[in-house]
Design a protein around this motif. Structure first.
Motif, PDB file in Angstrom:
ATOM      1  N   ALA A  76      41.399  59.117  43.015  1.00  0.00           N
ATOM      2  CA  ALA A  76      41.574  58.644  44.391  1.00  0.00           C
ATOM      3  C   ALA A  76      40.253  58.091  44.938  1.00  0.00           C
ATOM      4  O   ALA A  76      40.232  57.042  45.589  1.00  0.00           O
ATOM      5  N   VAL A  77      39.151  58.805  44.655  1.00  0.00           N
ATOM      6  CA  VAL A  77      37.833  58.338  45.105  1.00  0.00           C
ATOM      7  C   VAL A  77      37.491  57.006  44.435  1.00  0.00           C
ATOM      8  O   VAL A  77      36.968  56.084  45.080  1.00  0.00           O
ATOM      9  N   ILE A  78      37.785  56.897  43.135  1.00  0.00           N
ATOM     10  CA  ILE A  78      37.521  55.649  42.408  1.00  0.00           C
ATOM     11  C   ILE A  78      38.332  54.505  43.010  1.00  0.00           C
ATOM     12  O   ILE A  78      37.817  53.395  43.211  1.00  0.00           O
ATOM     13  N   ALA A  79      39.608  54.774  43.314  1.00  0.00           N
ATOM     14  CA  ALA A  79      40.468  53.738  43.901  1.00  0.00           C
ATOM     15  C   ALA A  79      39.914  53.264  45.242  1.00  0.00           C
ATOM     16  O   ALA A  79      39.879  52.058  45.531  1.00  0.00           O
ATOM     17  N   ILE A  80      39.464  54.213  46.062  1.00  0.00           N
ATOM     18  CA  ILE A  80      38.892  53.852  47.366  1.00  0.00           C
ATOM     19  C   ILE A  80      37.625  53.018  47.175  1.00  0.00           C
ATOM     20  O   ILE A  80      37.410  51.997  47.839  1.00  0.00           O
ATOM     21  N   GLY A  81      36.753  53.458  46.238  1.00  0.00           N
ATOM     22  CA  GLY A  81      35.507  52.729  45.981  1.00  0.00           C
ATOM     23  C   GLY A  81      35.749  51.306  45.506  1.00  0.00           C
ATOM     24  O   GLY A  81      35.116  50.363  45.996  1.00  0.00           O
ATOM     25  N   ILE A  82      36.697  51.149  44.567  1.00  0.00           N
ATOM     26  CA  ILE A  82      37.015  49.810  44.064  1.00  0.00           C
ATOM     27  C   ILE A  82      37.587  48.941  45.175  1.00  0.00           C
ATOM     28  O   ILE A  82      37.229  47.767  45.322  1.00  0.00           O
ATOM     29  N   GLY A  83      38.480  49.537  45.984  1.00  0.00           N
ATOM     30  CA  GLY A  83      39.097  48.785  47.072  1.00  0.00           C
ATOM     31  C   GLY A  83      38.084  48.310  48.100  1.00  0.00           C
ATOM     32  O   GLY A  83      38.094  47.140  48.514  1.00  0.00           O
ATOM     33  N   VAL A  84      37.204  49.213  48.522  1.00  0.00           N
ATOM     34  CA  VAL A  84      36.192  48.859  49.523  1.00  0.00           C
ATOM     35  C   VAL A  84      35.248  47.789  48.990  1.00  0.00           C
ATOM     36  O   VAL A  84      34.957  46.787  49.667  1.00  0.00           O
ATOM     37  N   GLU A  85      34.746  47.979  47.774  1.00  0.00           N
ATOM     38  CA  GLU A  85      33.826  47.009  47.177  1.00  0.00           C
ATOM     39  C   GLU A  85      34.495  45.637  47.010  1.00  0.00           C
ATOM     40  O   GLU A  85      33.870  44.600  47.232  1.00  0.00           O
ATOM     41  N   SER A  86      35.775  45.644  46.624  1.00  0.00           N
ATOM     42  CA  SER A  86      36.499  44.380  46.431  1.00  0.00           C
ATOM     43  C   SER A  86      36.673  43.631  47.744  1.00  0.00           C
ATOM     44  O   SER A  86      36.525  42.401  47.810  1.00  0.00           O
ATOM     45  N   ILE A  87      36.990  44.362  48.810  1.00  0.00           N
ATOM     46  CA  ILE A  87      37.165  43.728  50.116  1.00  0.00           C
ATOM     47  C   ILE A  87      35.847  43.139  50.608  1.00  0.00           C
ATOM     48  O   ILE A  87      35.796  42.028  51.154  1.00  0.00           O
ATOM     49  N   ILE A  88      34.751  43.878  50.379  1.00  0.00           N
ATOM     50  CA  ILE A  88      33.426  43.378  50.768  1.00  0.00           C
ATOM     51  C   ILE A  88      33.111  42.083  50.023  1.00  0.00           C
ATOM     52  O   ILE A  88      32.652  41.096  50.607  1.00  0.00           O
ATOM     53  N   ARG A  89      33.389  42.072  48.709  1.00  0.00           N
ATOM     54  CA  ARG A  89      33.100  40.884  47.903  1.00  0.00           C
ATOM     55  C   ARG A  89      34.035  39.721  48.238  1.00  0.00           C
ATOM     56  O   ARG A  89      33.696  38.563  48.001  1.00  0.00           O
ATOM     57  N   LEU A  90      35.201  40.026  48.788  1.00  0.00           N
ATOM     58  CA  LEU A  90      36.128  38.964  49.177  1.00  0.00           C
ATOM     59  C   LEU A  90      35.544  38.135  50.315  1.00  0.00           C
ATOM     60  O   LEU A  90      35.732  36.915  50.384  1.00  0.00           O
ATOM     61  N   PHE A  91      34.817  38.815  51.200  1.00  0.00           N
ATOM     62  CA  PHE A  91      34.213  38.130  52.341  1.00  0.00           C
ATOM     63  C   PHE A  91      32.750  37.754  52.099  1.00  0.00           C
ATOM     64  O   PHE A  91      32.201  36.893  52.781  1.00  0.00           O
ATOM     65  N   GLN A  92      32.122  38.424  51.140  1.00  0.00           N
ATOM     66  CA  GLN A  92      30.738  38.124  50.803  1.00  0.00           C
ATOM     67  C   GLN A  92      30.630  37.928  49.291  1.00  0.00           C
ATOM     68  O   GLN A  92      30.189  38.819  48.561  1.00  0.00           O
ATOM     69  N   PRO A  93      31.057  36.772  48.784  1.00  0.00           N
ATOM     70  CA  PRO A  93      31.053  36.511  47.335  1.00  0.00           C
ATOM     71  C   PRO A  93      29.660  36.671  46.735  1.00  0.00           C
ATOM     72  O   PRO A  93      28.656  36.342  47.364  1.00  0.00           O
ATOM     73  N   THR A  94      29.612  37.185  45.516  1.00  0.00           N
ATOM     74  CA  THR A  94      28.346  37.356  44.804  1.00  0.00           C
ATOM     75  C   THR A  94      28.389  36.568  43.499  1.00  0.00           C
ATOM     76  O   THR A  94      29.460  36.215  42.997  1.00  0.00           O
ATOM     77  N   THR A  95      27.230  36.312  42.950  1.00  0.00           N
ATOM     78  CA  THR A  95      27.150  35.590  41.680  1.00  0.00           C
ATOM     79  C   THR A  95      27.613  36.493  40.541  1.00  0.00           C
ATOM     80  O   THR A  95      27.186  37.640  40.433  1.00  0.00           O
ATOM     81  N   VAL A  96      28.487  35.963  39.697  1.00  0.00           N
ATOM     82  CA  VAL A  96      29.045  36.750  38.597  1.00  0.00           C
ATOM     83  C   VAL A  96      28.604  36.150  37.260  1.00  0.00           C
ATOM     84  O   VAL A  96      28.725  34.938  37.053  1.00  0.00           O
ATOM     85  N   ALA A  97      28.100  36.998  36.359  1.00  0.00           N
ATOM     86  CA  ALA A  97      27.743  36.548  35.009  1.00  0.00           C
ATOM     87  C   ALA A  97      29.011  36.566  34.170  1.00  0.00           C
ATOM     88  O   ALA A  97      29.324  37.551  33.488  1.00  0.00           O
ATOM     89  N   PHE A  98      29.773  35.463  34.226  1.00  0.00           N
ATOM     90  CA  PHE A  98      31.102  35.428  33.635  1.00  0.00           C
ATOM     91  C   PHE A  98      31.106  35.748  32.146  1.00  0.00           C
ATOM     92  O   PHE A  98      31.914  36.546  31.664  1.00  0.00           O
ATOM     93  N   THR A  99      30.219  35.137  31.385  1.00  0.00           N
ATOM     94  CA  THR A  99      30.236  35.297  29.921  1.00  0.00           C
ATOM     95  C   THR A  99      29.980  36.742  29.511  1.00  0.00           C
ATOM     96  O   THR A  99      30.770  37.348  28.774  1.00  0.00           O
ATOM     97  N   GLU A 100      28.858  37.314  30.000  1.00  0.00           N
ATOM     98  CA  GLU A 100      28.507  38.690  29.630  1.00  0.00           C
ATOM     99  C   GLU A 100      29.571  39.681  30.106  1.00  0.00           C
ATOM    100  O   GLU A 100      29.987  40.583  29.363  1.00  0.00           O
ATOM    101  N   ALA A 101      30.011  39.492  31.347  1.00  0.00           N
ATOM    102  CA  ALA A 101      30.988  40.416  31.911  1.00  0.00           C
ATOM    103  C   ALA A 101      32.307  40.374  31.149  1.00  0.00           C
ATOM    104  O   ALA A 101      32.954  41.403  30.928  1.00  0.00           O
ATOM    105  N   THR A 102      32.733  39.178  30.741  1.00  0.00           N
ATOM    106  CA  THR A 102      33.993  39.045  30.006  1.00  0.00           C
ATOM    107  C   THR A 102      33.921  39.741  28.654  1.00  0.00           C
ATOM    108  O   THR A 102      34.862  40.432  28.244  1.00  0.00           O
ATOM    109  N   ILE A 103      32.792  39.568  27.953  1.00  0.00           N
ATOM    110  CA  ILE A 103      32.624  40.204  26.642  1.00  0.00           C
ATOM    111  C   ILE A 103      32.681  41.724  26.763  1.00  0.00           C
ATOM    112  O   ILE A 103      33.397  42.406  26.011  1.00  0.00           O
TER     113      ILE A 103
END
Length: 331
Positions: A107-134
């Motif tokens: 439940a704590v993990i779900a809340i943390g992921i949800g909050v962080e995702s909402i923050i990033r939805l309004f404040q996009p950050t740079t993502v290292a697509f290649t490394e992260a995908t691997i």
């Protein structure tokens, strides 16, 4: 010969661990090792590449490794204290306690992921697509292997149950008799088993696998389609799904810890005792004391033609009952 010399015939243990207890413990330890290895690899890769995404996922993996470690410790504790007299009905519910704790972590993990995702939805950050995908792909492979470890085996519990009856007399005096009965074998397999400790570990693995799948979809979409917004959206979706799994696990383990009546077993007991029409149940308690093991206390009102042995014989088909107390009352 004194009554004390016969005491061994009437005593019994209260070990209600599932027949798959040791096998489940070993599989859980393997999953802990896999998860911890992946966690360390992600954190090291994050530092070496400077990727915050990898670091974040590594520390996220650490929470799952911690929860899985709790499951492994629960198996060890239950086994070590199975015959400890301080536990009235054994340690069969230690796994449910660990499962409830794991549900809270989820439940704590779900809340943390949800909050962080909402923050990033309004404040996009740079993502290292290649490394992260691997790394997400490797993480998914580890989670799939872990899921097969936890849910890939099928076993049968072959247990020895017992029942002991108390004949209530008008003066309040009585005697106890003890008899053994064999339990029918019934399947215990993976997530569908009644081992909530194993189920909690399995749900943690599924939650990790889900986040990996959603991350891969979002990362590929961001890299090739430019849909950067999909990453936080997938995070919100994952948080909702994990929260639902957490609630389901929390509710089921809480029912076991609170000795909630198993209506299926209780109804079966009522039908077997009352259907002939010569006895009625005045009081009935049925609760779970371990994986696929239940305890029951039944107070029966009947005439002289129905005694404790009769009631015990009628209840023999109820293979879930591993500890049964019968009280006979005269109408």
């Amino acid at each position: 010969m004194t009554a004390a010399s016969h005491i061994d015939r009437f005593t019994h243990d209260h070990v209600f661990l599932g027949a798959s207890h040791d096998a489940n413990a070993r599989r859980t330890l393997w999953v802990v090792a896999l998860t911890a290895t992946m966690m360390v690899g992600e954190i090291i890769a994050g530092y070496l590449t400077g990727s915050m995404a990898l670091l974040a996922d590594g520390f996220h993996m650490a929470t799952h490794a911690g929860a899985l470690s709790v499951a492994a410790i629960a198996y060890s504790y239950a086994k070590r204290h199975a015959s400890d007299d301080r536990f009235s009905f054994g340690t069969g519910k230690v796994g449910d306690l660990a499962g409830f704790a794991s549900a809270l972590v989820l439940a704590v993990i779900a809340i943390g992921i949800g909050v962080e995702s909402i923050i990033r939805l309004f404040q996009p950050t740079t993502v290292a697509f290649t490394e992260a995908t691997i790394i997400a792909a490797i993480g998914l492979a580890v989670n799939i292997a872990s899921a097969f470890l936890l849910a890939g085996s099928h076993s049968h519990d072959h247990g020895r149950g017992h029942s002991h009856g108390h004949h209530a007399q008008p003066q309040g005096h009585g005697h106890e008799e003890h008899a053994h009965k064999d339990d029918h074998a019934h399947p215990v397999a993976g997530l569908r088993s009644q081992d909530n400790n194993l189920r909690a570990a399995y749900v943690h693995v599924l939650a990790d696998a889900l986040t990996s799948v959603l991350a891969i979809v979002a990362l590929l979409s961001g890299r090739f389609l430019g849909w950067v917004w999909l990453d936080p959206v997938m995070g919100v979706v994952g948080a909702i799904v994990i929260a639902r799994w957490s609630w389901s696990l929390m509710r089921e383990t809480a029912w076991v810890l609170l000795d909630r009546t198993d209506e299926h077993v209780a109804e079966e007991i009522r039908e077997l005792i009352e259907t002939p029409g010569d006895a009625r149940i005045a009081d009935l308690h049925v609760w779970r004391v371990g994986p696929d093991a239940h305890a029951g206390i039944v107070s029966v009102v009947a005439g002289g033609a129905v005694d404790r042995a009769t009631v015990q014989k009628r209840l023999k088909p109820v293979h879930e009952l591993r500890h049964l107390t019968i009280e006979m009352q005269s109408p």
